[in-house]
Design a protein around this motif. Structure first.
Motif, PDB file in Angstrom:
ATOM      1  N   ILE A 188       0.842  -1.213   0.046  1.00 51.52           N
ATOM      2  CA  ILE A 188      -0.055   0.006  -0.345  1.00 51.52           C
ATOM      3  C   ILE A 188       1.160   1.253  -0.045  1.00 51.52           C
ATOM      4  N   GLU A 189       0.800   2.136  -0.986  1.00 47.34           N
ATOM      5  CA  GLU A 189       1.621   3.301  -1.326  1.00 47.34           C
ATOM      6  C   GLU A 189       0.919   4.536  -0.530  1.00 47.34           C
ATOM      7  N   ALA A 190       1.292   4.834   0.627  1.00 46.31           N
ATOM      8  CA  ALA A 190       0.660   5.857   1.458  1.00 46.31           C
ATOM      9  C   ALA A 190       1.094   7.247   0.997  1.00 46.31           C
ATOM     10  N   VAL A 191       2.401   7.299   0.558  1.00 40.74           N
ATOM     11  CA  VAL A 191       3.084   8.297   0.318  1.00 40.74           C
ATOM     12  C   VAL A 191       4.024   8.279  -0.811  1.00 40.74           C
ATOM     13  N   ALA A 192       3.964   9.009  -1.871  1.00 39.61           N
ATOM     14  CA  ALA A 192       4.634   8.750  -2.941  1.00 39.61           C
ATOM     15  C   ALA A 192       5.583  10.057  -3.756  1.00 39.61           C
ATOM     16  N   ASP A 193       6.871  10.062  -3.531  1.00 40.64           N
ATOM     17  CA  ASP A 193       7.533  11.262  -4.010  1.00 40.64           C
ATOM     18  C   ASP A 193       7.069  12.611  -3.665  1.00 40.64           C
ATOM     19  N   VAL A 194       6.722  12.842  -2.280  1.00 36.73           N
ATOM     20  CA  VAL A 194       6.503  14.022  -1.755  1.00 36.73           C
ATOM     21  C   VAL A 194       7.398  15.049  -1.458  1.00 36.73           C
ATOM     22  N   SER A 195       7.629  16.204  -2.006  1.00 36.94           N
ATOM     23  CA  SER A 195       8.606  17.220  -1.754  1.00 36.94           C
ATOM     24  C   SER A 195       8.151  18.420  -1.503  1.00 36.94           C
ATOM     25  N   PHE A 196       8.522  19.158  -0.546  1.00 42.78           N
ATOM     26  CA  PHE A 196       8.326  20.578  -0.301  1.00 42.78           C
ATOM     27  C   PHE A 196       9.243  20.968   0.861  1.00 42.78           C
ATOM     28  N   ALA A 197       9.162  22.433   1.065  1.00 43.57           N
ATOM     29  CA  ALA A 197       9.983  22.994   2.082  1.00 43.57           C
ATOM     30  C   ALA A 197       9.009  24.096   2.952  1.00 43.57           C
ATOM     31  N   VAL A 198       9.327  24.111   4.167  1.00 47.11           N
ATOM     32  CA  VAL A 198       8.695  25.253   4.930  1.00 47.11           C
ATOM     33  C   VAL A 198       9.506  25.998   5.886  1.00 47.11           C
ATOM     34  N   GLY A 199       9.292  27.313   5.606  1.00 47.16           N
ATOM     35  CA  GLY A 199      10.566  28.241   6.434  1.00 47.16           C
ATOM     36  C   GLY A 199      10.007  28.576   7.857  1.00 47.16           C
ATOM     37  N   ALA A 200      10.966  29.061   8.542  1.00 41.04           N
ATOM     38  CA  ALA A 200      10.727  29.561   9.794  1.00 41.04           C
ATOM     39  C   ALA A 200       9.416  30.607   9.929  1.00 41.04           C
ATOM     40  N   GLY A 201       8.674  30.354  10.873  1.00 41.94           N
ATOM     41  CA  GLY A 201       7.505  31.459  11.128  1.00 41.94           C
ATOM     42  C   GLY A 201       6.329  31.094   9.961  1.00 41.94           C
ATOM     43  N   GLU A 202       6.492  30.217   9.135  1.00 47.62           N
ATOM     44  CA  GLU A 202       5.411  29.859   8.299  1.00 47.62           C
ATOM     45  C   GLU A 202       4.282  29.086   9.026  1.00 47.62           C
ATOM     46  N   ILE A 203       2.916  29.504   8.705  1.00 48.18           N
ATOM     47  CA  ILE A 203       2.009  28.429   8.903  1.00 48.18           C
ATOM     48  C   ILE A 203       1.488  27.835   7.789  1.00 48.18           C
ATOM     49  N   VAL A 204       1.464  26.558   7.526  1.00 50.44           N
ATOM     50  CA  VAL A 204       1.177  25.894   6.222  1.00 50.44           C
ATOM     51  C   VAL A 204      -0.042  25.087   6.592  1.00 50.44           C
ATOM     52  N   GLY A 205      -1.201  24.899   5.748  1.00 51.95           N
ATOM     53  CA  GLY A 205      -1.986  23.975   5.695  1.00 51.95           C
ATOM     54  C   GLY A 205      -1.758  22.827   4.850  1.00 51.95           C
ATOM     55  N   PHE A 206      -1.811  21.556   5.523  1.00 50.31           N
ATOM     56  CA  PHE A 206      -1.411  20.377   4.736  1.00 50.31           C
ATOM     57  C   PHE A 206      -2.832  19.752   4.520  1.00 50.31           C
ATOM     58  N   ILE A 207      -3.458  19.812   3.440  1.00 44.32           N
ATOM     59  CA  ILE A 207      -4.904  19.568   3.173  1.00 44.32           C
ATOM     60  C   ILE A 207      -5.038  18.356   2.225  1.00 44.32           C
ATOM     61  N   GLY A 208      -6.133  17.515   2.262  1.00 41.31           N
ATOM     62  CA  GLY A 208      -6.385  16.538   1.303  1.00 41.31           C
ATOM     63  C   GLY A 208      -7.397  15.659   1.992  1.00 41.31           C
ATOM     64  N   PRO A 209      -8.161  14.824   1.139  1.00 42.20           N
ATOM     65  CA  PRO A 209      -9.006  13.941   1.507  1.00 42.20           C
ATOM     66  C   PRO A 209      -8.625  12.855   2.568  1.00 42.20           C
ATOM     67  N   ASN A 210      -9.710  12.288   3.202  1.00 42.66           N
ATOM     68  CA  ASN A 210      -9.471  10.961   3.959  1.00 42.66           C
ATOM     69  C   ASN A 210      -8.521  10.005   3.146  1.00 42.66           C
ATOM     70  N   GLY A 211      -7.222   9.541   3.799  1.00 43.85           N
ATOM     71  CA  GLY A 211      -6.455   8.618   3.087  1.00 43.85           C
ATOM     72  C   GLY A 211      -5.518   9.181   2.030  1.00 43.85           C
ATOM     73  N   ALA A 212      -5.299  10.382   2.310  1.00 41.81           N
ATOM     74  CA  ALA A 212      -4.378  11.145   1.240  1.00 41.81           C
ATOM     75  C   ALA A 212      -2.949  11.032   1.366  1.00 41.81           C
ATOM     76  N   GLY A 213      -2.770  10.755   2.856  1.00 42.07           N
ATOM     77  CA  GLY A 213      -1.111  10.715   3.239  1.00 42.07           C
ATOM     78  C   GLY A 213      -0.752  11.632   4.111  1.00 42.07           C
ATOM     79  N   LYS A 214      -1.575  12.652   4.608  1.00 43.29           N
ATOM     80  CA  LYS A 214      -1.335  13.739   5.319  1.00 43.29           C
ATOM     81  C   LYS A 214      -0.583  13.012   6.807  1.00 43.29           C
ATOM     82  N   THR A 215      -1.525  12.496   7.598  1.00 46.01           N
ATOM     83  CA  THR A 215      -1.078  12.018   8.840  1.00 46.01           C
ATOM     84  C   THR A 215       0.378  11.270   8.822  1.00 46.01           C
ATOM     85  N   THR A 216       0.426  10.398   7.699  1.00 41.25           N
ATOM     86  CA  THR A 216       1.810   9.501   7.494  1.00 41.25           C
ATOM     87  C   THR A 216       2.786  10.492   7.295  1.00 41.25           C
ATOM     88  N   THR A 217       2.646  11.383   6.467  1.00 44.47           N
ATOM     89  CA  THR A 217       3.787  12.558   6.436  1.00 44.47           C
ATOM     90  C   THR A 217       4.097  13.125   7.682  1.00 44.47           C
TER      91      THR A 217
END
Length: 337
Positions: free
Chosen positions: A47-76
Motif C-alpha cells: 500500500i503506497e501511502a506517500v509517493a515522491d512528496v517534496s516541499f520546504a517550509v520556512g521559519a515562522g510559516e503556518i502552512v495548511g497540509f490538506i487533502g481528503p481522508n487517506g491522502a497521506g497527510k498523517t503519514t507524512t
C-alpha cells in the motif's frame, strides 16, 4: 487535473525530499477455509501511502497540509516527527533527521493529533502532567509558571487543571493535550486535526493562540485540518496532497482560482428581482425576493459588475469566491489526474 504553484522558502526549517512510504499489509480472504490457508501461506500487498512528496517550509510559516481522508497527510506528519521511517526519500527538520529521534530534536518539536489526544498518564491531573512535561523538557521553573498562566487563559484550563486526565471529556482532553504540547515552546508544531472535539469558541481561541505564538516566537507550523475555515484563518499557504502525491503548493487565493473558474456576485436590488433578466448577466445560483446570487466567469466579473450597476437598481453588490468548503468538496469528489 494537477495543480501547481510552488511556494518554497529560501531558508527552510522543514524539508521533505522525495518522501515515500509503502506499507506491507496482509491480505485476508473470507471464509473458514481461507482463514486456515492463511495460517500456512500468508499473502501480502503493498500500500503506497506517500509517493515522491517534496516541499520546504520556512521559519515562522503556518502552512495548511490538506487533502481528503487517506491522502497521506498523517503519514507524512509521522515521518516528519520521527514516528515512522520513510521507505523512500528523506526528511530534515531543524537540521535533524527525524527518524533518529534525538533528544535535542524532540525538545524542539511537538506533534498534536486530534484523533488521539495525549494528555499524559491518565491517573495524573492535568497540572501534574504539565509538571511532568517540565521535567522531561528541562523547562525552567519561572518560564513554566509563565507558560502555564498563558495557556490556562488561552485554552480555558482553570477548571480542569486539578482533574485527572481519565475524567476529562474529549474536548477537555484535547485542550489539555494542546497545553502540554506547547509548554516547552517548540520551534516546530505538527498539528494533525488539532481542534477535533473543541467547540466553536475554543477553536477560535486556539486559532488566535497559534497565530500569535507563531508571530511571537517565529515557530513553524504544519497544520492538517478538514475545517476549511480553520485553514483560511491560519494558513496563507497550503499544500494539497491526494492519493499520497503532492498536487498543489501555493497560496489559498491561487488555489481558489485553480479550483473554481467563476466568482459569485451577490446583488441586492431596490425593486423586485423578478423584473430583471438575470440570465443576461450570469448563471443564476440562488434568489429570493430582493437578492440574487450569480455565477460569473472570473474574466467577465469587471464587465458584468459595470453593467449591473448601470442597468439594474442595485442597492448592494458583493463579489466573492465560492466557499472553500464547497470547492474542496467538489475537488475531492472529482479527484485529480
Amino acid at each position: 487535473m494537477t495543480l501547481s504553484e510552488t511556494g518554497r522558502s529560501s531558508d527552510p526549517v522543514v524539508t521533505a525530499d522525495g518522501l515515500g512510504m509503502t506499507y506491507r499489509a496482509p491480505v485476508r480472504h473470507s471464509g473458514p477455509g481461507a482463514a486456515f490457508r492463511s495460517l500456512l501461506r500468508k499473502e501480502h500487498r503493498d500500500i503506497e501511502a506517500v509517493a515522491d512528496v517534496s516541499f520546504a517550509v520556512g521559519a515562522g510559516e503556518i502552512v495548511g497540509f490538506i487533502g481528503p481522508n487517506g491522502a497521506g497527510k498523517t503519514t507524512t506528519m509521522k515521518i516528519l516527527s520521527g514516528i515512522l521511517h520513510p521507505t523512500a526519500g528523506q526528511a530534515r527538520v531543524l537540521g535533524f533527521v527525524p527518524r533518529r529521534r534525538q533528544h535535542e530534536y524532540l525538545t524542539q518539536i511537538a506533534l498534536v493529533r486530534g484523533s488521539q489526544p495525549t494528555a499524559g498518564p491518565a491517573e495524573l491531573t492535568v497540572l501534574d502532567n504539565l509538571h511532568y512535561r517540565r521535567v522531561l523538557y528541562d523547562v525552567p521553573l519561572s518560564r513554566f509558571h509563565a507558560n502555564v498562566e498563558e495557556l490556562t487563559h488561552t485554552l480555558d484550563l482553570a477548571t480542569i487543571l486539578g482533574r485527572q486526565v481519565r475524567a476529562l471529556s474529549l474536548g477537555e482532553r484535547m485542550r489539555a493535550a494542546l497545553a502540554i504540547a506547547l509548554l516547552h515552546r517548540p520551534r516546530v508544531l505538527f498539528l494533525d486535526e488539532p481542534t477535533i472535539g473543541l467547540d466553536a469558541s475554543a477553536s477560535a481561541a486556539f486559532r488566535r493562540h497559534i497565530a500569535r505564538y507563531a508571530a511571537d516566537t517565529g515557530a513553524t507550523v504544519l497544520l492538517t485540518s478538514h475545517y476549511m475555515a480553520e485553514v483560511e484563518a491560519l494558513c496563507p499557504r497550503v499544500i494539497l496532497i491526494d492519493h499520497g502525491r503532492l498536487r498543489y503548493d501555493g497560496s489559498l487565493p491561487a488555489l481558489a482560482t485553480n479550483l473554481s473558474p467563476y466568482k459569485l456576485l451577490r446583488v441586492t436590488t431596490a425593486d423586485s428581482v423578478r423584473a430583471v433578466d438575470w440570465d443576461a448577466y450570469g448563471q443564476l445560483d440562488a434568489t429570493d425576493s430582493q437578492q440574487v446570487t450569480l455565477r460569473v466567469p472570473r474574466r467577465d466579473v469587471p464587465a458584468v459588475t459595470g453593467r449591473l450597476l448601470a442597468e439594474v437598481p442595485v442597492a448592494d453588490l458583493t463579489v466573492a469566491d465560492p466557499p472553500l468548503e464547497a470547492m474542496m468538496d467538489q475537488f475531492y469528489r472529482a479527484g485529480v489526474a
